[in-house]
Design an enzyme around this catalytic site. Structure first.
Site, mmCIF file in Angstrom:
data_model
loop_
_atom_site.group_PDB
_atom_site.id
_atom_site.type_symbol
_atom_site.label_atom_id
_atom_site.label_comp_id
_atom_site.label_asym_id
_atom_site.label_seq_id
_atom_site.Cartn_x
_atom_site.Cartn_y
_atom_site.Cartn_z
ATOM 1 N N ASP A 12 0.852 -1.188 0.000
ATOM 2 C CA ASP A 12 0.000 0.000 0.000
ATOM 3 C C ASP A 12 0.891 1.242 0.000
ATOM 4 O OD1 ASP A 12 -2.116 1.702 0.184
ATOM 5 O OD2 ASP A 12 -2.729 1.149 2.199
ATOM 6 N N ASP A 114 -3.146 2.522 -6.005
ATOM 7 C CA ASP A 114 -2.013 2.620 -5.082
ATOM 8 C C ASP A 114 -1.864 1.417 -4.138
ATOM 9 O OD1 ASP A 114 -4.255 3.133 -3.598
ATOM 10 O OD2 ASP A 114 -3.470 4.903 -2.575
ATOM 11 N N GLU A 115 -2.513 0.301 -4.469
ATOM 12 C CA GLU A 115 -2.337 -0.886 -3.617
ATOM 13 C C GLU A 115 -2.496 -2.168 -4.428
ATOM 14 O OE1 GLU A 115 -5.431 -1.345 -0.572
ATOM 15 O OE2 GLU A 115 -6.605 0.183 -1.604
#
Length: 290
Positions: A12, A114-115
């Site tokens: 993350d 974003d993860e």
């Protein structure tokens, strides 16, 4: 035959939009790193709909929260500086991260920009999951200039919960034996997949922590919330059998590497490492008909 225990990581990006904007500005010659000031990434401030998409640590300390209007944020933080987001740039940074992760496993689920979830089962080549987590964290920081949290566990739920522990730039484990000490003490609102409307209903049942929920009778939760009640109980007890949803993309080239914990000078030991790496590369070459 007993099923192999899964090895799952959740990577993350810490404060992705703000970090990526900061990197872009520094690369363009700016000297100010907006990660170190009271700053947010937000929409058009001239419109009342402009909201906070990401915030710096200093802005967070002033009470600024993601999702609130820029007007509300400025009331809490008068010196706030607002910067516009750039989706194309964010996609590039996201793809750069993905390329590094592909060196560790082909089984990657891009959960959001974003993860990512990584299924490392069968990809550890004699190494440990925790070592790989630290290696990924270090490489992202050194090669890409931003930081990540990495959650280490045996299923997706626990890996994601772990990556949300103390930030930034951390590796956290959440194995089954750690659930009572690390997860059950958290407020029930911290559990994944719990809607805002559900939390007051649980509070009326005197369920305040994830541990309270885990110890509640499953049938009672089923009667009150239906299938969602069963899922809540399973999640509170760390039960999640969902697979990492990956899709194979034919790579332009295939390689593999590992960081050795100590210097090795014996040829026979080096040959063992090279053999393991070669086996992984040839397996992937065959899979892609390369």
């Amino acid at each position: 035959m007993e099923k192999r225990q899964r090895q799952i990581l959740h990577v993350d990006v810490n404060n992705a939009f703000l970090s990526w904007t900061a990197i872009d500005r520094l690369e363009a010659g700016e000297t100010l790193d907006i990660r170190n000031i009271e700053a947010v990434i937000g929409g058009d401030e001239s419109k009342r709909s402009g909201i906070v998409l990401a915030k710096s640590i200093k802005a967070k300390k002033k009470g600024v929260t993601t999702g609130e209007t820029l007007y509300q944020a400025r009331l809490k933080c008068p010196n706030l500086q607002v910067f516009k987001g750039e989706y194309k740039s964010y996609l590039k940074h996201s793809n750069d991260l993905y390329k590094i992760l592909l060196e560790y496993t082909d089984k990657i689920e891009r959960f959001s920009i974003d993860e990512c979830f990584l299924d490392m089962t069968g990809y550890l080549i004699g190494d440990t999951l925790i070592n790989k987590a630290y290696e990924i964290k270090k490489r992202v920081k050194e090669e890409l200039g931003f930081t990540v949290n990495v959650g280490v566990a045996h299923n997706k739920l626990l890996a994601k919960m772990a990556s949300d522990f103390t930030k930034p730039d951390r590796v956290h484990t959440l194995y089954e034996n750690e659930i009572p000490s690390k997860m059950w003490t958290l407020n029930v609102s911290e559990l994944l997949m719990l809607g805002r409307k559900t939390i007051p209903k649980l509070s009326n049942m005197r369920i305040r922590t994830i541990g309270d929920l885990a110890k509640t009778d499953k049938e009672l939760l089923s009667k009150k919330f239906g299938k969602h009640g069963i899922m809540m109980w399973e999640y509170a007890n760390g039960i999640d059998n969902s697979e990492v949803q990956y899709k194979f993309e034919n790579p332009k080239g295939i390689g593999n590497s590992t960081t050795l914990p100590v210097d090795i000078t014996e040829i026979s030991k080096l040959e063992e490492v090279l053999l393991a790496l070669t086996e992984q590369v040839t397996y992937r070459l065959r899979k892609y008909n390369m």
